[in-house]
Each structure stands twice: as C-alpha cells, then as structure tokens.
Design an enzyme around this catalytic site. Structure first.
Site, PDB file in Angstrom:
ATOM      1  N   ALA A  57      -4.648   7.338  -4.130  1.00  8.26           N
ATOM      2  CA  ALA A  57      -3.302   6.854  -4.432  1.00  8.26           C
ATOM      3  C   ALA A  57      -3.456   5.377  -4.781  1.00  8.26           C
ATOM      4  CB  ALA A  57      -2.399   7.043  -3.229  1.00  8.26           C
ATOM      5  N   SER A 103       0.854  -1.191   0.000  1.00  5.83           N
ATOM      6  CA  SER A 103       0.000   0.000   0.000  1.00  5.83           C
ATOM      7  C   SER A 103       0.884   1.233   0.000  1.00  5.83           C
ATOM      8  CB  SER A 103      -0.942  -0.034   1.205  1.00  5.83           C
ATOM      9  OG  SER A 103      -1.930   0.961   1.072  1.00  5.83           O
ATOM     10  N   ASN A 104       0.370   2.361   0.409  1.00  6.70           N
ATOM     11  CA  ASN A 104       1.170   3.594   0.434  1.00  6.70           C
ATOM     12  C   ASN A 104       0.690   4.500   1.553  1.00  6.70           C
ATOM     13  OD1 ASN A 104      -0.973   5.434  -0.699  1.00  6.70           O
ATOM     14  ND2 ASN A 104      -0.824   3.910  -2.342  1.00  6.70           N
ATOM     15  N   HIS A 105       1.306   5.672   1.674  1.00 10.56           N
ATOM     16  CA  HIS A 105       1.063   6.538   2.834  1.00 10.56           C
ATOM     17  C   HIS A 105      -0.175   7.421   2.720  1.00 10.56           C
ATOM     18  CE1 HIS A 105       4.747   5.434   4.750  1.00 10.56           C
ATOM     19  NE2 HIS A 105       5.483   5.841   3.732  1.00 10.56           N
ATOM     20  N   SER A 106      -0.934   7.310   1.656  1.00  5.91           N
ATOM     21  CA  SER A 106      -2.079   8.221   1.499  1.00  5.91           C
ATOM     22  C   SER A 106      -3.063   8.046   2.661  1.00  5.91           C
ATOM     23  CB  SER A 106      -2.791   7.934   0.178  1.00  5.91           C
ATOM     24  OG  SER A 106      -3.999   8.651   0.133  1.00  5.91           O
TER      25      SER A 106
END
Ligand code: CTP
Length: 399
Positions: free
Chosen positions: A276, A208-211
């Site tokens: 994101a 996943s990512n930091h959004s």
C-alpha cells in the site's frame, strides 16, 4: 518420501528430548535411516540406549567411541541427506550461530554439508527474548530451516509458544521437504512488495495507512515454498519471515521502496505488488517537531512515484507484473483501468465491501481480473490459501 533417506538426528538438552524416541520410531518405520547424535545434557533426559534400540544404529555422544578409537564427526556430517536438530535448545541455537564446537553434536553441525532443520524447544519467555528472535533470523541467514514450536502448556507451567513440534509434525515437515517441487516458479526470482510506506511530516509524525503486509508476506512464503528466490521489499509491518529463500529488504518511504524494486526488477521473472504505497508525501519534511499554532494548518503534498506504472514501462515480454487493487466503489471498472495504466498482466481485486477481506484480517476474498477482461472469483479463505490461488494464476501465464 522418507524411504532410504539418511537423517542425522541431533538431540540437545531439553525436556522435549523425550519426544525423540517417538520421532526416531516414526522415521524408521517410514524407511529412513537414522543416526542419532546427542549432546551430553540430552543424555540426562533420555538414554542413548533407548535411541540406539529404536534407530537400530550406534548413538553418538562424544568424540570417543568407547574402544579407544574416535568418532569421526566429518563422516557423519557428510553422511546425512539432512540434519535435524530436535529439540534445539536455546543454548545450542546460540552455539550454532557462533560456531562453538564444544561437543560432538556441534562438530557434526559444523561439518554438515546437507540442509539443517531445527525444532526449538524452550520456555515461553526464552522464546520471546530478543536474543532468540535475533538468533532465529541469523540461523535463517545461514540457510538453516526452522520448524516453529507450538503454543500450549510448557514444562514450567507457563502457557505460550515454545513447545517443540510434535514428532508427527516434524515427520510431515520432512516428508514435505523431500517431496520434489513441481512448480514453474522453482529457481525463478520473484519480487514482492508488501506493507505500508511511511511518509514523514516531521521527526515524530508521518502519513501512512492501515496495511499490515499480511497478504504480501503470505505470497512470499508460498512462492518460497514453491522454490522461488523471493526478494521481499517490506514497508511498515509487524511481520517477519525466516524462510531461507526469502531476502527481506526493509524500506520506509515510497521513494525508497521504488528504488529497491527498480534495482531488482530486471532479475525477476515475476513482480507482485501488494504494498500500500502512499500516493502523496509532504513537500517539505520539517527538521524539528512542528509546534501547535493556528486553528488550521495546511500540509502541502506532492504525488509519489507510481512503482507499478514505472515497472510496467520497464517490463519485458518475458516478465509478469501483478498488481493489487483495494477499491471501495466501482471496483471492476477501476481495477480494469489500472491494468492498462500500469501495464499489468492481471490485477487482484479485493473490496472493502466484503467482510473478512482487506487490512489486518487473516482472511481475504479476491477476484482476479485479466487483461482481456475475464474475471475469476474466489471464496473467502485464509491469506495463505489466497496466496496459493494467486500463484496458480501466475503459473498459468508462465511459459
Ligand atoms: N501502486 C504503486 N505505487 C503507487 C501507488 C500504487 O506501485 N504510488 C501499486 C499498488 O502496489 C497496487 C497498484 O498500484 O499494486 C494499485 O494500487 P491502488 O492504490 O489501488 O492504485 P492507485 O494507482 O494508487 O489509484 P487510486 O489510489 O486512485 O485508487
């Protein structure tokens, strides 16, 4: 804005009921007509006589009118332009959900054809209880409008969220509520995606990512306030919304997000793609937890669908498509390429090089780049204000 407005003020049993006296006074001095309806326990905190004097009206506490007659809850429910329940106790909120009609106030609530606005008041832990959180969501699904409580010292001595909004804030909310909306987004369907997608590797791990979804949720709230009907396709986020104009569709993977966006695109006048979306996902998702083995392992990834590009292909001339780009280098050129590649009407560029912009912050610093290459730069400001700037840019392009 409140002159001549008919307000049914429901008061329930909470220490915050003492604030109802100021609230009634403020409403009456602004020209509103107020009919007060009290639950029996509210009368233990403030007298009906006080509220009758201030509202210059009869105060209703039961079905009997004191002259061997009865008070007609249906008449009161139909009379109001709005019903405001302030304070709304945890108990009354639960009754509103179930439709429990054990007092005159609840009978008025159930008969009301007008919008219902409620201002909860309760102790910190009561407000944080999952039952209350769930109840607020359910009331929002009924179209009831929440005036969030404030943080501060509570009657119990605890600090936290649960203080009923101040009478001045409730009046300001009502003035805003009755101000006619002057926006091209009024009545339009707006599709927004937000947050991060999750691509599973095995049952316990994912990419996943930091959004955090803050920008997308802020745009959803702002568009809803302008009268748009918002479909918010939300990936991973800690956020929630209670605005009755916002329908949240929770998704996990990029493929799920794509599917829900495709399902709702044709009915949307505008789509704003803040999510994101993971560009790649594991080729194989292991059905069991992958055990630790070799020093190095390789995870094979395949490209995910590009939601923006696909919507760009399907876009009709009457629709607007807005993308976001978070770049770390060569930002303007990259953003311009994405406008063409994804057939966007404009792209909102934020740079990780700007302090206060990007993931997780409450502020953002954006530039809007249009198809013709023109660029508008905005100052660093709260994401709520950035959302207004983005919607203003969209409104300039709407017929
Ligand atoms: N986007 C999308 N689907 C994807 C990837 C991105 O819809 N699979 C959207 C984003 O929501 C955003 C815009 O495309 O509105 C630009 O996203 P960004 O990640 O900057 O662009 P990419 O095309 O992924 O390019 P790169 O990661 O190489 O910069």
């Amino acid at each position: 804005m409140l002159k001549g407005k008919k307000i049914v003020l429901g008061i329930t049993g909470s220490i915050a009921a003492y604030k109802a006296a100021s609230l009634v006074r403020l409403l009456v001095t602004r020209g509103a007509e107020v009919k007060v309806v009290m639950s029996e326990s509210a009368t233990q905190f403030i007298t009906p006589l006080t509220l009758s004097v201030l509202s210059k009206n009869t105060v209703y506490t039961s079905f009997e009118d004191g002259n061997n007659g009865w008070n007609n809850h249906v008449d009161i429910g139909l009379w109001g332009d709005v019903m405001v329940i302030a304070p709304a106790s945890a108990n009354t909120m639960a009754k509103m959900i179930q439709g429990i009609c054990d007092n005159f106030l609840m009978a008025c609530y159930l008969s009301a054809k007008c919008p219902v606005i409620y201002a909860p008041a309760m102790d910190r832990d009561m407000y944080l209880h999952p039952a209350t959180i769930q109840n607020i969501e359910t009331l929002s699904s009924y179209g009831n409008i929440l005036i969030e409580p404030n943080e501060g010292e509570l009657a119990s001595g605890l600090q936290g969220k649960g203080r009923m909004s101040e009478p001045e804030e409730i009046v300001a909310f009502l003035e805003d509520f009755f101000t006619p909306i002057d926006s091209k987004l009024l009545g339009q369907t707006v599709l927004i995606n937000a947050g991060a997608t999750i691509e599973p590797i095995d049952p316990v791990r994912y990419i996943s990512n930091h959004s955090t979804g803050k920008m997308g949720y802020a745009i959803a709230e702002a568009a809803a306030k302008r009268g748009a009907m918002v479909i918010l396709v939300s990936g991973k986020t800690q956020l929630s919304t209670t605005h009755p104009n916002i329908t949240v569709k929770h998704v996990t993977t990029a493929n799920e997000m794509a599917q829900v966006c495709f399902d709702h695109f044709s009915e949307s006048a505008v789509a704003i793609l803040t999510a994101a979306v993971a560009d790649y996902a594991p080729v194989n998702v292991a059905s069991q937890k992958i055990k630790k083995s070799d020093e190095h392992i390789t995870l094979e990834l395949k490209k995910n669908i590009d939601i923006a590009s696909e919507l760009g292909k399907r876009k009709k001339t009457s629709q607007l498509l807005v993308g976001f780009a978070l770049e770390t280098e060569n930002e303007e050129a990259h953003a311009a390429q994405k406008i063409v590649k994804k057939n966007l009407d404009f792209i909102v560029l934020n740079s990780l090089n700007d302090a206060g912009a990007g993931f997780g912050t409450d502020t953002n610093k954006i530039s809007v780049i249009h198809r013709d290459g023109s660029r508008s730069n905005f100052e660093l400001k709260s994401k709520a204000k950035v959302a207004e700037d983005i919607l203003n840019e969209i409104e300039k392009l709407l017929p």
